[in-house]
Design a protein around this motif. Sequence first.
Motif, short mmCIF file in Angstrom:
data_model
loop_
_atom_site.label_atom_id
_atom_site.label_comp_id
_atom_site.label_asym_id
_atom_site.label_seq_id
_atom_site.Cartn_x
_atom_site.Cartn_y
_atom_site.Cartn_z
N PRO A 1 0.82 -1.22 0.00
CA PRO A 1 0.00 0.00 0.00
C PRO A 1 0.85 1.26 0.00
CG PRO A 1 -0.39 -1.31 2.00
CD PRO A 1 0.56 -2.08 1.16
N CYS A 2 2.04 1.21 0.59
CA CYS A 2 2.90 2.41 0.60
C CYS A 2 3.24 2.83 -0.82
CB CYS A 2 4.16 2.15 1.41
SG CYS A 2 5.20 0.82 0.77
N LEU B 1 -0.16 3.77 -2.87
CA LEU B 1 -0.84 5.01 -2.50
C LEU B 1 0.08 6.24 -2.43
CD1 LEU B 1 -3.29 3.60 0.20
CD2 LEU B 1 -3.73 3.98 -2.21
N LYS C 1 2.67 9.57 4.31
CA LYS C 1 1.47 8.80 3.97
C LYS C 1 1.79 7.30 3.99
CE LYS C 1 -2.02 8.27 0.37
NZ LYS C 1 -2.40 8.60 -1.00
N LYS D 1 1.60 5.89 7.36
CA LYS D 1 0.22 5.79 7.83
C LYS D 1 -0.51 4.60 7.20
CE LYS D 1 -2.98 9.04 9.66
NZ LYS D 1 -3.53 10.37 9.64
N VAL D 2 -0.30 4.39 5.91
CA VAL D 2 -1.05 3.32 5.23
C VAL D 2 -0.39 1.94 5.40
CG1 VAL D 2 -2.11 4.87 3.55
CG2 VAL D 2 0.00 3.67 2.94
N ASP E 1 -8.43 10.05 6.37
CA ASP E 1 -8.20 8.60 6.27
C ASP E 1 -7.97 8.25 4.80
OD1 ASP E 1 -8.52 5.83 5.94
OD2 ASP E 1 -9.76 5.68 7.74
N TYR E 2 -6.71 7.94 4.48
CA TYR E 2 -6.35 7.70 3.08
C TYR E 2 -7.12 6.55 2.46
CZ TYR E 2 -2.39 10.75 4.14
OH TYR E 2 -1.60 11.80 4.51
N TYR E 3 -7.41 5.53 3.26
CA TYR E 3 -8.14 4.38 2.70
C TYR E 3 -9.58 4.77 2.37
CZ TYR E 3 -4.32 1.15 3.51
OH TYR E 3 -3.10 0.51 3.45
N HIS F 1 -9.56 6.98 -0.70
CA HIS F 1 -9.20 6.15 -1.84
C HIS F 1 -10.40 5.32 -2.30
CE1 HIS F 1 -6.84 2.95 -3.99
NE2 HIS F 1 -6.30 4.04 -4.46
#
Lengths: 326, 159
Positions: free
Chosen positions: A132-133, A136, A162, A165-166, B53-55, B58
């Motif tokens: 995911p890094c 995203l 980011k 975080k992800v 919240d990136y998810y 997205h």
Amino acid sequence: MTTSISRRTFLKGGLAAAGAIAASSLPLPAAVKGETGQELATLIDIRKCIGCEACVEACKEANAAKFPEPEKPFPKMYPSRVKVSDWSDKREVMDRLTPYNWVFIQEARVTVNGKEETYTFPRRCMHCQNPPCADLCPWGAARKLKNGITRIDADICLGGAKCEKVCPWHIPQRQTGVGLYLDILPGLAGNGVMYKCDRCYNRLEAGKLPACIEVCPENVQKIGPRAEIIKEAHAIAKEINGYIYGEKENGGTNTIYVSPVPFKDLNRAIEKGPGRPHLKPVSDAMAHADNLAKAMVIAPIAGIAAAAGKFYAASKKRGQHEEGRK
Amino acid sequence: MKTYARESAADRKWLKRFYIMLFAVMAFTGFGQMPIFKRYYIADVPGLGWSADYYKTHYIHYVGAALLLGLLAYWMVDYLLTGRREFRLTGSAYVRIALLAGIVITGIFRVLKNLPDVVFSPGFTMFIDIAHLGFMMVYLMAALIFLIFRSGWTQGIDD
């Protein structure tokens, strides 16, 4: 703990060097060099790890040239809530992940059959199969390489964190005052560069093993084509009635741990927090993207069908209207 | 004939509103892919906490992309079958279409990149990531300029 420290000291000077010499003399198969473009994974047999930290030191040494050299004082960032992440005066920290420490030894004291046992094992980036890094990252600074490495390009990263975080394990660590953001709008956007294990991509390209693998006196880690590593992990797990972590986590990673103790017990026993990742089960963070990608194939077909349907209905209606006028 | 044209015009007006709303959501969730909403207090606005919240952003961006692809495909075919007999596309419409094509094509590559087992070269990865944002920024600027100059998408066939 005293025993383990004295053991560490002894091993650092002796066995580590011997291990390095022995490992470096071994020829590397083409696949391991990354020449074939095959996805490579590492196997970490935690039974073998003695917590000597030789891997940690070797990583620091091998990657020293990649470590950040921030410019100080840091440019003032706006708004004031933006925090500076500065590890440049704490480069010696070895008990967690930092921009200057890409692997560390995690320790778990667990009770097995009524007996207390201590396990140690290296922790670093898991190098996910679908990271995911990298997926995203808004700039393409984090990317997955064909040989299974997930790498952050320090020349492009703006340090927005980011990726940290992800990441299900929150692995990447930020250093302020370095990188491209300084040349753009340092006060308003970006905050440095994110750092993490790049599995010694440059050493692999040069036909060498990652430093942590090469130096290990106990051969805790092994690198090879993922399918072979998985096969071996399962064979060991079967033999010791053990457990595997990393094969299915986050949809599959390229770091496979094998343990005689359930990972939920290890997870309970390890110190967790910033820079100290957990060992919990992790579902596929990008599963939503895979499922919705299918919807993106269906949606235009539905759109085309709707327009064609509308045209057909209108033509039919028009035909009936004209028929009526006759 | 006029009745059908009127019906089509009503449909198009409704769809245009939907498109504007959808585009706003796409722009918001798209910009939300950059780490700015938390930094610049947007996520602190009551009701917008989810935007950090990136998810979540997205996920919404993907759902929006599916709807947008469906709508654009519908418009394209509808124009070819019916619309081109009723109206003409303006010059600014062609500019918008070209920019939209850029957004959609780079967006498709971004979706492909996020699939497991799809690995693009580092240079291409960076190109599609930045180009997707670039096309969107230019599109928004172009839309603003066209709004100021009141240059719409279509003009009547007899105009």
